[in-house]
Motif scaffolding. Structure first.
Motif, PDB file in Angstrom:
ATOM      1  N   ALA A 108      88.983  45.213  32.119  1.00 40.33           N
ATOM      2  CA  ALA A 108      87.992  44.342  31.473  1.00 40.33           C
ATOM      3  C   ALA A 108      87.071  43.718  32.518  1.00 40.33           C
ATOM      4  O   ALA A 108      85.885  43.531  32.273  1.00 40.33           O
ATOM      5  CB  ALA A 108      88.685  43.262  30.646  1.00 40.33           C
ATOM      6  N   GLN A 109      87.602  43.412  33.686  1.00 35.89           N
ATOM      7  CA  GLN A 109      86.785  42.855  34.770  1.00 35.89           C
ATOM      8  C   GLN A 109      85.977  43.932  35.483  1.00 35.89           C
ATOM      9  O   GLN A 109      84.952  43.642  36.082  1.00 35.89           O
ATOM     10  CB  GLN A 109      87.668  42.137  35.790  1.00 35.89           C
ATOM     11  CG  GLN A 109      88.257  40.850  35.267  1.00 35.89           C
ATOM     12  CD  GLN A 109      89.156  40.194  36.297  1.00 35.89           C
ATOM     13  OE1 GLN A 109      89.777  40.855  37.126  1.00 35.89           O
ATOM     14  NE2 GLN A 109      89.226  38.873  36.244  1.00 35.89           N
ATOM     15  N   HIS A 110      86.446  45.164  35.433  1.00 33.42           N
ATOM     16  CA  HIS A 110      85.788  46.302  36.094  1.00 33.42           C
ATOM     17  C   HIS A 110      85.648  47.433  35.076  1.00 33.42           C
ATOM     18  O   HIS A 110      86.343  48.450  35.161  1.00 33.42           O
ATOM     19  CB  HIS A 110      86.603  46.762  37.301  1.00 33.42           C
ATOM     20  CG  HIS A 110      86.894  45.680  38.277  1.00 33.42           C
ATOM     21  ND1 HIS A 110      85.951  45.194  39.152  1.00 33.42           N
ATOM     22  CD2 HIS A 110      88.020  44.954  38.485  1.00 33.42           C
ATOM     23  CE1 HIS A 110      86.487  44.229  39.872  1.00 33.42           C
ATOM     24  NE2 HIS A 110      87.739  44.050  39.487  1.00 33.42           N
ATOM     25  N   PRO A 111      84.740  47.283  34.094  1.00 35.26           N
ATOM     26  CA  PRO A 111      84.650  48.272  33.014  1.00 35.26           C
ATOM     27  C   PRO A 111      84.281  49.679  33.470  1.00 35.26           C
ATOM     28  O   PRO A 111      84.477  50.634  32.729  1.00 35.26           O
ATOM     29  CB  PRO A 111      83.605  47.685  32.068  1.00 35.26           C
ATOM     30  CG  PRO A 111      82.910  46.618  32.814  1.00 35.26           C
ATOM     31  CD  PRO A 111      83.822  46.160  33.904  1.00 35.26           C
ATOM     32  N   VAL A 112      83.788  49.839  34.686  1.00 35.80           N
ATOM     33  CA  VAL A 112      83.482  51.175  35.193  1.00 35.80           C
ATOM     34  C   VAL A 112      84.725  52.061  35.168  1.00 35.80           C
ATOM     35  O   VAL A 112      84.627  53.273  34.967  1.00 35.80           O
ATOM     36  CB  VAL A 112      82.865  51.111  36.620  1.00 35.80           C
ATOM     37  CG1 VAL A 112      83.857  50.570  37.629  1.00 35.80           C
ATOM     38  CG2 VAL A 112      82.351  52.469  37.042  1.00 35.80           C
ATOM     39  N   ILE A 113      85.898  51.482  35.316  1.00 36.41           N
ATOM     40  CA  ILE A 113      87.138  52.258  35.266  1.00 36.41           C
ATOM     41  C   ILE A 113      87.330  52.833  33.861  1.00 36.41           C
ATOM     42  O   ILE A 113      87.677  54.007  33.697  1.00 36.41           O
ATOM     43  CB  ILE A 113      88.339  51.396  35.692  1.00 36.41           C
ATOM     44  CG1 ILE A 113      88.175  51.010  37.156  1.00 36.41           C
ATOM     45  CG2 ILE A 113      89.659  52.128  35.461  1.00 36.41           C
ATOM     46  CD1 ILE A 113      89.098  49.917  37.617  1.00 36.41           C
ATOM     47  N   GLY A 114      87.071  52.025  32.849  1.00 36.90           N
ATOM     48  CA  GLY A 114      87.158  52.507  31.480  1.00 36.90           C
ATOM     49  C   GLY A 114      86.107  53.553  31.163  1.00 36.90           C
ATOM     50  O   GLY A 114      86.371  54.522  30.452  1.00 36.90           O
TER      51      GLY A 114
END
Length: 143
Positions: A108-114
């Protein structure tokens, strides 16, 4: 590993992967812009970013990956067909993204992972369906 008959398919898949990488960059940039500049949330921002990425990948796939298969379909009709058949990939892509950003505070803090995980999850669906129904060389098959 691959025979000469499969070389065109392998080339298409590799090009599709390159285009997908560009789409991932567009997806991520638009998502962060939507969140940071427009105040969109993680979900609405992703819907916008996915549409921007899908439009980018359709255009690049039309002019590079499948240029020899694109047929005579009007570009607007082909773009709509691309969006429709890629709903399966979108469901896999967005579902993976939503699960990660809702279940993992880190994602959620690093949505690029999603976004990255979603892109990988949807790629096989998108390639198969795009090749078969959007960029089919046969007349009358959405080409």
């Amino acid at each position: 590993m691959f025979g000469p008959d499969q070389a065109p398919l392998v080339r298409e898949f590799l090009r599709f992967g390159v285009v997908g990488t560009i789409g991932f960059l567009v997806d991520t940039a638009v998502l962060y812009a939507a969140i940071g500049l427009a105040g969109a949330g993680l979900y609405a921002g992703r819907a916008l970013s996915y549409l921007a990425a899908a439009t980018t990948t359709w255009a690049l796939n039309r002019h590079w990956t499948f240029r020899h298969r694109r047929g005579s379909a009007h570009p607007a009709r082909q773009w709509i067909a691309f969006l429709v058949v890629n709903l399966f990939g979108f469901a896999s892509n967005y579902g993976t993204y939503a699960a990660l950003v809702s279940l993992s505070p880190f994602c959620a803090q690093h949505p690029v992972i999603g976004v990255a995980a979603g892109a990988v999850a949807g790629m096989a669906w998108n390639f198969s369906l795009s090749r078969r129904f959007v960029f089919s060389p046969r007349p009358g098959r959405g080409s």
